[in-house]
Write a protein that holds these residues in place. Structure first.
Motif, PDB file in Angstrom:
ATOM      1  N   ARG A  87       0.829  -1.324  -0.080  1.00 11.62           N
ATOM      2  CA  ARG A  87       0.042   0.032  -0.032  1.00 11.62           C
ATOM      3  C   ARG A  87       0.991   1.185   0.067  1.00 11.62           C
ATOM      4  O   ARG A  87       1.791   1.498   0.796  1.00 11.62           O
ATOM      5  N   LEU A  88       0.851   2.042  -1.142  1.00 11.78           N
ATOM      6  CA  LEU A  88       1.753   3.163  -1.171  1.00 11.78           C
ATOM      7  C   LEU A  88       0.829   4.458  -1.261  1.00 11.78           C
ATOM      8  O   LEU A  88      -0.239   4.627  -1.866  1.00 11.78           O
ATOM      9  N   GLY A  89       1.246   5.508  -0.581  1.00 12.35           N
ATOM     10  CA  GLY A  89       0.752   6.754  -0.788  1.00 12.35           C
ATOM     11  C   GLY A  89       1.493   7.660  -1.426  1.00 12.35           C
ATOM     12  O   GLY A  89       2.774   7.838  -1.141  1.00 12.35           O
ATOM     13  N   LEU A  90       0.935   8.564  -2.201  1.00 12.46           N
ATOM     14  CA  LEU A  90       1.787   9.667  -2.971  1.00 12.46           C
ATOM     15  C   LEU A  90       1.027  11.089  -2.798  1.00 12.46           C
ATOM     16  O   LEU A  90      -0.199  11.122  -2.615  1.00 12.46           O
ATOM     17  N   PRO A  91       1.915  12.129  -2.692  1.00  8.52           N
ATOM     18  CA  PRO A  91       1.249  13.415  -2.492  1.00  8.52           C
ATOM     19  C   PRO A  91       0.848  14.206  -3.620  1.00  8.52           C
ATOM     20  O   PRO A  91       1.232  13.767  -4.772  1.00  8.52           O
TER      21      PRO A  91
ATOM     22  N   ALA B 242      -3.125  11.591  -1.227  1.00  5.39           N
ATOM     23  CA  ALA B 242      -3.503  12.276  -0.413  1.00  5.39           C
ATOM     24  C   ALA B 242      -2.669  13.488   0.213  1.00  5.39           C
ATOM     25  O   ALA B 242      -1.257  13.112  -0.134  1.00  5.39           O
ATOM     26  N   PRO B 243      -2.818  14.302   1.023  1.00  2.00           N
ATOM     27  CA  PRO B 243      -1.866  15.502   1.360  1.00  2.00           C
ATOM     28  C   PRO B 243      -0.949  14.638   2.381  1.00  2.00           C
ATOM     29  O   PRO B 243      -1.064  13.652   3.019  1.00  2.00           O
ATOM     30  N   THR B 244       0.248  15.428   2.473  1.00  3.60           N
ATOM     31  CA  THR B 244       1.369  14.851   3.382  1.00  3.60           C
ATOM     32  C   THR B 244       0.900  14.488   4.622  1.00  3.60           C
ATOM     33  O   THR B 244       1.442  13.482   5.283  1.00  3.60           O
ATOM     34  N   ALA B 245       0.028  15.329   5.391  1.00  5.51           N
ATOM     35  CA  ALA B 245      -0.264  15.314   6.652  1.00  5.51           C
ATOM     36  C   ALA B 245      -1.128  13.790   6.715  1.00  5.51           C
ATOM     37  O   ALA B 245      -1.034  13.093   7.806  1.00  5.51           O
ATOM     38  N   THR B 246      -1.959  13.683   5.892  1.00  8.76           N
ATOM     39  CA  THR B 246      -2.849  12.514   5.909  1.00  8.76           C
ATOM     40  C   THR B 246      -2.072  11.076   5.622  1.00  8.76           C
ATOM     41  O   THR B 246      -2.161  10.145   6.267  1.00  8.76           O
ATOM     42  N   LEU B 247      -1.023  11.163   4.601  1.00  4.93           N
ATOM     43  CA  LEU B 247      -0.094  10.068   4.612  1.00  4.93           C
ATOM     44  C   LEU B 247       0.786   9.757   5.847  1.00  4.93           C
ATOM     45  O   LEU B 247       0.626   8.562   5.933  1.00  4.93           O
ATOM     46  N   LEU B 248       1.361  10.813   6.338  1.00  3.47           N
ATOM     47  CA  LEU B 248       2.106  10.427   7.530  1.00  3.47           C
ATOM     48  C   LEU B 248       1.109   9.766   8.739  1.00  3.47           C
ATOM     49  O   LEU B 248       1.511   8.748   9.266  1.00  3.47           O
ATOM     50  N   THR B 249      -0.015  10.330   8.830  1.00  3.56           N
ATOM     51  CA  THR B 249      -0.827   9.638   9.808  1.00  3.56           C
ATOM     52  C   THR B 249      -1.249   8.241   9.277  1.00  3.56           C
ATOM     53  O   THR B 249      -1.436   7.152  10.118  1.00  3.56           O
ATOM     54  N   ASP B 250      -1.459   7.904   8.148  1.00  4.77           N
ATOM     55  CA  ASP B 250      -2.172   6.628   7.771  1.00  4.77           C
ATOM     56  C   ASP B 250      -0.865   5.734   7.673  1.00  4.77           C
ATOM     57  O   ASP B 250      -0.985   4.529   8.098  1.00  4.77           O
ATOM     58  N   VAL B 251       0.554   6.023   7.357  1.00  5.69           N
ATOM     59  CA  VAL B 251       1.624   5.133   7.712  1.00  5.69           C
ATOM     60  C   VAL B 251       1.762   4.892   9.176  1.00  5.69           C
ATOM     61  O   VAL B 251       2.112   3.543   9.315  1.00  5.69           O
ATOM     62  N   SER B 252       1.415   5.909  10.021  1.00  4.11           N
ATOM     63  CA  SER B 252       1.860   5.588  11.390  1.00  4.11           C
ATOM     64  C   SER B 252       0.766   4.756  11.933  1.00  4.11           C
ATOM     65  O   SER B 252       1.076   3.646  12.715  1.00  4.11           O
TER      66      SER B 252
ATOM     67  N   GLY C 274      -0.631   2.223   9.975  1.00  4.46           N
ATOM     68  CA  GLY C 274      -0.784   0.982   9.526  1.00  4.46           C
ATOM     69  C   GLY C 274      -1.659   0.710   8.366  1.00  4.46           C
ATOM     70  O   GLY C 274      -1.663  -0.271   7.868  1.00  4.46           O
ATOM     71  N   ARG C 275      -2.179   1.949   7.862  1.00  7.09           N
ATOM     72  CA  ARG C 275      -3.136   1.981   6.597  1.00  7.09           C
ATOM     73  C   ARG C 275      -2.340   1.826   5.562  1.00  7.09           C
ATOM     74  O   ARG C 275      -2.948   1.659   4.573  1.00  7.09           O
ATOM     75  N   LEU C 276      -1.107   2.610   5.450  1.00  8.94           N
ATOM     76  CA  LEU C 276      -0.191   2.529   4.433  1.00  8.94           C
ATOM     77  C   LEU C 276       1.267   1.935   4.863  1.00  8.94           C
ATOM     78  O   LEU C 276       1.539   1.893   5.839  1.00  8.94           O
ATOM     79  N   ASP C 277       1.803   1.232   3.828  1.00  2.89           N
ATOM     80  CA  ASP C 277       3.272   0.698   4.078  1.00  2.89           C
ATOM     81  C   ASP C 277       4.160   1.709   3.799  1.00  2.89           C
ATOM     82  O   ASP C 277       5.343   1.749   4.618  1.00  2.89           O
ATOM     83  N   LEU C 278       4.057   2.328   2.818  1.00  6.05           N
ATOM     84  CA  LEU C 278       5.220   3.418   2.480  1.00  6.05           C
ATOM     85  C   LEU C 278       4.504   4.594   1.914  1.00  6.05           C
ATOM     86  O   LEU C 278       3.180   4.423   1.226  1.00  6.05           O
ATOM     87  N   ALA C 279       4.933   5.819   1.774  1.00  6.58           N
ATOM     88  CA  ALA C 279       4.542   6.982   1.386  1.00  6.58           C
ATOM     89  C   ALA C 279       5.544   7.883   1.155  1.00  6.58           C
ATOM     90  O   ALA C 279       6.754   7.764   1.597  1.00  6.58           O
ATOM     91  N   VAL C 280       5.320   8.669  -0.096  1.00  6.27           N
ATOM     92  CA  VAL C 280       6.115   9.817  -0.608  1.00  6.27           C
ATOM     93  C   VAL C 280       5.645  11.236   0.209  1.00  6.27           C
ATOM     94  O   VAL C 280       4.227  11.351  -0.294  1.00  6.27           O
ATOM     95  N   VAL C 281       6.525  11.949   0.996  1.00  2.00           N
ATOM     96  CA  VAL C 281       5.845  13.026   1.525  1.00  2.00           C
ATOM     97  C   VAL C 281       6.845  14.264   1.126  1.00  2.00           C
ATOM     98  O   VAL C 281       7.727  14.051   0.926  1.00  2.00           O
ATOM     99  N   ARG C 282       6.142  15.390   1.482  1.00  2.00           N
ATOM    100  CA  ARG C 282       6.864  16.518   1.202  1.00  2.00           C
ATOM    101  C   ARG C 282       7.706  16.869   2.379  1.00  2.00           C
ATOM    102  O   ARG C 282       7.238  16.533   3.697  1.00  2.00           O
TER     103      ARG C 282
END
Length: 294
Positions: A93-97, A126-136, A138-146
């Motif tokens: 599960r990957l998140g991108l800004p 999703a926005p960076t703030a949301t991606l960080l929350t989702d990784v923390s 466990g809803r995402l495995d990896l994310a690219v954030v600002r």
């Protein structure tokens, strides 16, 4: 409790029109089939069949039969999907800004597959703030954030700087002296630290900084074309009639990105390979800024 077995008996009896044939179809004897039917009618609060002259659907039964068939189909699809997921292996599960240029985003999303990581990749924007929350969480495995961003204990790769372009109205030179157009920016809540760094960098050169909040870069581009704002973007393809595009300089305003993950959850070798693949894909996206275009 209403069960899948109840629905199977209901549909079988409706289609067979005979208790014995319906019981044989669902693999039970007639007495338990009759008992299950009575329970189903009690749960629904209606009579499904008229038993006085053979076995025929009541008006209520005819209305409910299509719903029962759809429910059985949905349950079957659910099992098939689960079986495919198990066969395909764990999904990454990957998140991108949203600020990530489409071409770069596609390259990043494909990187784990090219690196031979097993399983499939699902992508969330999703926005960076949301991606960080989702990784923390466990809803995402990896994310690219600002960058910068408060990571709250997450592991992170190196910071990658993508070049950006400044989009301005073509008639920018005709704007009266002292009248500065605002910068079209996304909401500060989406990436507070990165947002503040952007404005501080501009203000540090003695510029008066005004902003207008937009929902996305397309909305920002529309304001630029209308002569209402300027926009900084990392998307080298973003342009429109009436818009001038030039590399950002004095100051340079690169898009700062990094890959983040929770090391406590991502311990498998495949996960490590996926993180490295994303980091490499971001690094490959760096390129020298091109000439200004119209």
């Amino acid at each position: 409790m209403l069960t899948e077995r109840h629905l199977e008996i209901f549909v079988a009896l409706a289609e067979e029109g005979h208790f014995g044939d319906a019981a044989q179809r669902v693999g039970i004897t007639q007495p338990p089939l009759s008992q299950a039917l009575r329970r189903l009618e009690a749960l629904l609060g209606v009579r499904l069949f008229d038993r006085e002259r053979g076995v025929s659907l009541t008006e209520e039964g005819a209305l409910l039969l299509p719903h029962a068939r759809r429910a059985l189909t949905a349950l079957s699809e659910l099992r098939e999907t689960g079986a495919r997921e198990q066969a395909d292996g764990q999904r990454l599960r990957l998140g991108l800004p949203p600020e990530l240029p489409p071409r770069t985003g596609a390259s990043v999303a494909a990187a784990p597959v090219r690196a031979g990581v097993r399983g499939r990749v699902s992508v969330t924007t999703a926005p960076t703030a949301t991606l960080l929350t989702d990784v923390s969480a466990g809803r995402l495995d990896l994310a690219v954030v600002r960058h910068p961003a408060v990571l709250h204990g997450l592991a992170a790769g190196p910071v990658t700087l993508l070049p950006t372009w400044l989009l301005t109205p073509e008639e920018m030179d005709e704007i009266p002296p002292g009248k500065l157009l605002p910068y079209a920016v996304r909401s500060r809540a989406e990436a507070p630290a990165a947002h503040d760094l952007f404005l501080d960098t501009l203000a540090g050169r003695g510029r008066r900084v005004e902003t207008v909040v937009v929902s996305d870069e397309r909305a920002g581009l529309a304001l630029v074309a209308a002569g209402q704002a300027v926009l900084v973007t990392a998307d080298e393809t973003l342009t429109a009639d009436g818009v001038t595009r030039r590399p950002t300089a004095d100051p340079a305003l690169p898009l700062r990105l990094r890959v983040v993950w929770d090391a406590r959850r991502l311990a498998a070798a495949d996960a490590d390979e996926a993180a490295e693949a994303l980091i490499d894909a971001l690094a490959a996206a760096r390129r020298p800024a091109g000439k200004g275009t119209r």
